[in-house]
Write an enzyme that holds these catalytic residues in place. Structure first.
Site, PDB file in Angstrom:
ATOM      1  N   ARG A  63       0.828  -1.209   0.000  1.00  0.00           N
ATOM      2  CA  ARG A  63       0.000   0.000   0.000  1.00  0.00           C
ATOM      3  C   ARG A  63       0.862   1.258   0.000  1.00  0.00           C
ATOM      4  NH1 ARG A  63      -3.792   1.092   4.152  1.00  0.00           N
ATOM      5  NH2 ARG A  63      -4.778   2.330   2.557  1.00  0.00           N
ATOM      6  N   ASP A 146     -10.485   5.731  -3.971  1.00  0.00           N
ATOM      7  CA  ASP A 146     -10.908   5.140  -2.705  1.00  0.00           C
ATOM      8  C   ASP A 146     -10.601   3.641  -2.705  1.00  0.00           C
ATOM      9  OD1 ASP A 146     -11.964   5.133  -0.192  1.00  0.00           O
ATOM     10  OD2 ASP A 146     -14.039   4.926  -0.831  1.00  0.00           O
ATOM     11  N   CYS A 200      -3.503  23.133  10.774  1.00  0.00           N
ATOM     12  CA  CYS A 200      -4.454  22.923  11.879  1.00  0.00           C
ATOM     13  C   CYS A 200      -4.109  23.829  13.058  1.00  0.00           C
ATOM     14  CB  CYS A 200      -4.425  21.474  12.359  1.00  0.00           C
ATOM     15  SG  CYS A 200      -5.322  20.336  11.285  1.00  0.00           S
ATOM     16  N   CYS A 206     -12.224  19.084  15.803  1.00  0.00           N
ATOM     17  CA  CYS A 206     -12.724  17.787  15.333  1.00  0.00           C
ATOM     18  C   CYS A 206     -12.628  16.730  16.435  1.00  0.00           C
ATOM     19  CB  CYS A 206     -11.960  17.334  14.090  1.00  0.00           C
ATOM     20  SG  CYS A 206     -10.173  17.324  14.289  1.00  0.00           S
ATOM     21  N   CYS A 210     -16.103  14.799  17.956  1.00  0.00           N
ATOM     22  CA  CYS A 210     -16.390  13.406  17.587  1.00  0.00           C
ATOM     23  C   CYS A 210     -17.290  12.748  18.635  1.00  0.00           C
ATOM     24  CB  CYS A 210     -15.077  12.629  17.453  1.00  0.00           C
ATOM     25  SG  CYS A 210     -15.380  10.891  17.084  1.00  0.00           S
ATOM     26  N   CYS A 260     -14.931  21.508  11.592  1.00  0.00           N
ATOM     27  CA  CYS A 260     -13.640  22.031  11.129  1.00  0.00           C
ATOM     28  C   CYS A 260     -13.798  23.425  10.519  1.00  0.00           C
ATOM     29  CB  CYS A 260     -13.046  21.082  10.085  1.00  0.00           C
ATOM     30  SG  CYS A 260     -11.456  21.679   9.472  1.00  0.00           S
TER      31      CYS A 260
HETATM   32  S1  SF4 Z   1     -11.092  20.785  13.137  1.00  0.00           S
HETATM   33 FE1  SF4 Z   1      -9.961  20.972  11.184  1.00  0.00          FE
HETATM   34  S2  SF4 Z   1      -8.395  22.547  11.570  1.00  0.00           S
HETATM   35 FE2  SF4 Z   1      -9.182  21.859  13.560  1.00  0.00          FE
HETATM   36  S3  SF4 Z   1      -7.745  20.235  14.154  1.00  0.00           S
HETATM   37 FE3  SF4 Z   1      -9.472  19.247  13.163  1.00  0.00          FE
HETATM   38  S4  SF4 Z   1      -8.831  19.045  11.051  1.00  0.00           S
HETATM   39 FE4  SF4 Z   1      -7.459  20.554  11.972  1.00  0.00          FE
HETATM   40  S1  SF4 Z   2     -17.228   9.243  14.375  1.00  0.00           S
HETATM   41 FE1  SF4 Z   2     -17.682  10.963  13.045  1.00  0.00          FE
HETATM   42  S2  SF4 Z   2     -16.649  12.676  14.004  1.00  0.00           S
HETATM   43 FE2  SF4 Z   2     -15.729  10.818  14.814  1.00  0.00          FE
HETATM   44  S3  SF4 Z   2     -13.996  10.400  13.490  1.00  0.00           S
HETATM   45 FE3  SF4 Z   2     -15.697   9.224  12.717  1.00  0.00          FE
HETATM   46  S4  SF4 Z   2     -16.573  10.556  11.131  1.00  0.00           S
HETATM   47 FE4  SF4 Z   2     -15.287  11.869  12.421  1.00  0.00          FE
END
Ligand code: SF4
Ligand code: SF4
Length: 372
Positions: A63, A146, A200, A206, A210, A260
């Protein structure tokens, strides 16, 4: 290998222009040395974060070595295609959050509401490869989108299409993260583009957003906890402790992208293929749960959702319907009636999730029945 000696810088410029004509927003070129990514890949696999995605492990370090996967490969032409539906409003992120808080709404990840991106990108990448081939006479190439065998994001990062955000997705300063990536591995030593830096900074929105704490730290994703994995890749039972955290996300999850700040620059698609179909941007869970297998297959023809099949579709919806328990505004009587209709479904997977959902509604149900 090419039979003529083309002007490679001129050809690289032409490839980018052809890419844009084919609907790609950005096309760049990288060499295929991904040695720097091998240790990270191995550590991720060793930790078991890939869960049931055995195909991630089965190709081993190939990969990270496109030249071993497709002998002769020296470059990757990497292309970005934006996927926000063409007519999507400015306030789309707020709209998505509003739907997440509607206990009857079925939330499908934005990228999956239209046509299957695999086909859309593959056809266009193939057309781009054919143009290159026509220009140089002979070309060894292979198209991916993908695709498990290739580490696409490190290639895209190397080509300068963006950087890996702390959520692990690719981010572009011009387009946030709402895009697909595809690549053509070629045996032509085209000039490469420089990588971009990471932007970032101190942000961790993010990670905080989550719902399942799947992002263990910057760039460290435990896919086994990720709602995208749980609702799409996982074939069996969704771990019970994670089900309440899934809310009404019935296919994929956009939360880390919605949080984000770079996604204020998210771009609309240049093609209509990703426009919403079957009302998936506003559908309710009860209506989708009523689809029988024939209706699911018919409506999901040409959609990426089709590949999870009707059984997993019902599994996911049962979790979402169960999670409506106790939520203000939930139509408990209608939800319970819908779940009961599926309680004797031939699939044990569906029955088990329906049973769980009905149990979640147990208290409200008792109250309803006492009234009625
Ligand atoms: S929300 Fe976007 S800018 Fe902020 S840490 Fe996550 S990926 Fe990076
Ligand atoms: S559960 Fe949702 S917010 Fe968390 S990493 Fe996966 S896609 Fe992103």
């Amino acid at each position: 290998m090419s039979t003529t000696t083309p002007d490679l810088p001129e050809l690289a410029r032409a490839i980018k222009a052809w890419g844009r004509e084919l609907g790609f927003a950005d096309v760049r070129i990288a060499d295929v040395d991904l040695a720097h990514a091998e240790a990270g890949l191995q550590a991720w696999l060793d930790a078991g974060y890939h869960g049931e995605m055995d195909y991630m492990a089965s190709h081993g370090m190939k990969r990270a070595r496109p030249g071993e996967l497709v002998p002769g490969t020296v470059r990757a032409i990497v292309a970005r295609m934006d996927y926000l539906p063409m007519g999507r409003e400015e306030g789309w992120r707020e709209q998505e959050r509003t739907r997440q808080s509607d206990p009857g709404a079925a939330v499908v990840s934005v990228y999956a509401r239209g046509r299957d991106y695999h086909k859309v990108l593959r056809n266009r990448l193939q057309a781009l490869a054919e143009k290159v081939k026509a220009a140089v006479g002979e070309l060894g190439y292979r198209v991916f989108t993908d695709s498990a065998p290739v580490m696409e994001l490190p290639l895209a990062e190397k080509a300068g299409l963006g950087w890996r955000g702390k959520h692990t997705l690719l981010l572009s300063r011009d387009a946030g993260s709402t895009f697909f990536i595809g690549e053509i591995l070629v045996d032509l030593p085209l000039p490469v583009d420089p990588p971009t830096g990471a932007h970032c900074g101190a942000c961790s929105a993010c990670i905080v957003a989550c719902p399942t704490q799947a992002i263990l730290g910057p760039g460290r994703l435990d896919a086994r906890r990720c709602i995208s994995y749980l609702t799409i890749e996982l074939k069996g039972s969704i771990p019970e402790e994670l089900r309440p955290l899934i809310g009404n996300r019935i296919y994929g999850c956009d939360d880390c992208q919605l949080a984000c700040p770079w996604n204020k620059f998210a771009q609309r698609a240049s093609v209509p293929d990703f426009d919403e179909r079957n009302g998936l941007g506003e559908a309710g869970m009860i209506a989708l749960f009523a689809w029988d297998e024939e209706e699911f297959n018919r409506r999901m023809e040409g959609s990426p959702i089709r590949r999870i099949g009707h059984e997993r579709w019902l599994r996911n919806l049962a979790v979402g319907l169960g999670n409506a328990a106790g939520e203000e505004g939930a139509d408990v009587a209608a939800i319970v009636a819908a779940l009961r209709k599926r309680a004797a479904h031939p699939s044990s997977l569906v029955r088990e999730h329906v049973g769980w959902a009905l149990a979640r509604h147990g208290a409200s149900l008792d109250a309803l029945e006492a009234q009625g």
